[in-house]
Write an enzyme that holds these catalytic residues in place. Structure first.
Site, PDB file in Angstrom:
ATOM      1  CD  GLU A 132      -2.746   1.666   0.571  1.00 22.68           C
ATOM      2  OE1 GLU A 132      -2.690   1.230  -0.593  1.00 22.68           O
ATOM      3  OE2 GLU A 132      -3.607   2.471   0.948  1.00 22.68           O
ATOM      4  CB  THR A 183      -4.055   8.398  -2.554  1.00 24.21           C
ATOM      5  OG1 THR A 183      -5.241   7.703  -2.892  1.00 24.21           O
ATOM      6  CG2 THR A 183      -3.923   8.463  -1.058  1.00 24.21           C
TER       7      THR A 183
HETATM    8  N1  HSE Z   1      -7.040   8.020   4.695  1.00 17.12           N
HETATM    9  C1  HSE Z   1      -6.454   8.144   3.403  1.00 17.12           C
HETATM   10  C2  HSE Z   1      -6.621   9.553   2.879  1.00 17.12           C
HETATM   11  C3  HSE Z   1      -7.160   7.176   2.495  1.00 17.12           C
HETATM   12  O1  HSE Z   1      -7.715  10.097   3.011  1.00 17.12           O
HETATM   13  O2  HSE Z   1      -5.655  10.100   2.350  1.00 17.12           O
HETATM   14  C4  HSE Z   1      -6.634   7.151   1.101  1.00 17.12           C
HETATM   15  O3  HSE Z   1      -5.613   6.207   0.974  1.00 17.12           O
END
Ligand code: HSE
Length: 308
Positions: A132, A183
């Protein structure tokens, strides 16, 4: 050549409004599938990647699924084991539904099942996180843990995770607009500091939300599904976000916010009828904006990764 096995790892909604990087839950679909089988020559290879439109690497050190699998193989002292992997990418990239997390989970879980490893599902987390981190640039578990374990998961740290109870009847609606949000980029825009009053409101909401889940208290869940830290910073990345949220709230959902880093938007409802009505209303906003979108409605998936 062995016949091989196939596994499925589901998509996830992370953050759940007030739980940035610490809360997430699994959906029934979409999700990724991975097939693995033994081969005669040494080492892990990716034999085929389907459904990724050429966007995913075959290099086993650059693909989240194989990196997670390799990390587990190293731990088991089986690095040399001849294994070939086929990745069936069945969910969109950059969707806010934990696409890379589902691949990492499926990669490690598939190898774990093929080797009949003695580890528990939960023990696989550190290896999955190695996969990940490659995609998201950060070692957070709020997508990988629910995809692996199912249910609503609280991640106190990346590897210390807890399954929370959720009230019967809880339904989720997710609308994925076809806008790509990476992301890494959606994390890079976040301010490193937050105002104290927002931090206090956020802590109160996450504590209240968990209490609401434990007590099946829908009113409390409703008042706590509000994000004071992240949502306003990421909303500009999603055209129509506030209109979609307003449309969902009008239908009586308990809460609505950005799924993970976006652009998907989730709502949580007390029953399937509200979830369905919210889905129609949310899609209508994107349709009016001429943004293609997909709708997913389900209860929370309590199984997580499974052998097919
Ligand atoms: N918690 C993470 C974010 C989830 O909001 O960046 C995405 O990988």
């Amino acid at each position: 050549m062995s016949s091989g096995i196939k596994v499925f790892a589901p998509a996830t909604v992370s953050n759940v409004a007030c739980g940035f990087d610490v809360l997430g839950y699994a959906l029934h679909k979409p999700g990724d599938e991975i097939t693995v089988r033994f081969k005669d020559t040494k080492g892990l290879v990716i034999k085929e990647i389907r459904g990724a439109k050429g966007k995913l690497p075959y290099d086993i050190h650059k693909n989240t699924a194989s990196v997670a699998a390799l990390s587990l193989l190293k731990h088991l002292g089986e690095e040399e084991r001849g294994i070939e992997m086929t990745i069936h990418k069945k969910m969109p990239f950059g969707s806010g539904l934990g696409s890379s997390a589902a691949s990492a989970v499926a990669g490690a879980f598939a190898v774990h099942k093929l080797l009949k490893s003695p580890l528990s599902k939960r023990d696989l987390l550190p290896f999955i996180l190695d996969g990940e981190v490659l995609a998201s640039g950060s070692r957070h578990s709020d997508n990988v843990a629910p995809s692996l374990l199912g249910g609503m998961i609280l991640c106190r740290t990346a590897t210390e995770v807890y399954r929370l109870p959720t009230p019967k009847g809880l339904y989720t609606t997710v609308v994925y607009p076809h806008i790509e949000v990476l992301t890494k980029e959606a994390r890079a825009i976040l301010k490193p500091e937050v105002p104290l009053k927002n931090a206090i409101a956020q802590s109160a909401n996450i504590a209240g939300l968990i209490t609401g889940f434990y007590n099946s208290d829908f009113d409390l869940i409703k008042s706590c599904l509000e994000d004071h830290l992240i949502e306003h910073q990421r909303a500009p990345l999603i055209k129509g976000f506030y209109k979609v949220k307003e449309a969902a709230l009008k239908e009586g959902v308990l809460g609505c916010s950005i799924s993970g880093a976006g652009p998907s938007i989730f709502a949580i409802s007390a029953n399937s009828l509200i979830a369905e009505n919210a889905g129609v209303a949310m899609q209508r906003v994107f349709n009016d904006l001429k943004i293609e979108n997909d709708l997913f409605i389900s209860e929370i998936n309590s199984e997580g990764a499974i052998l097919l």
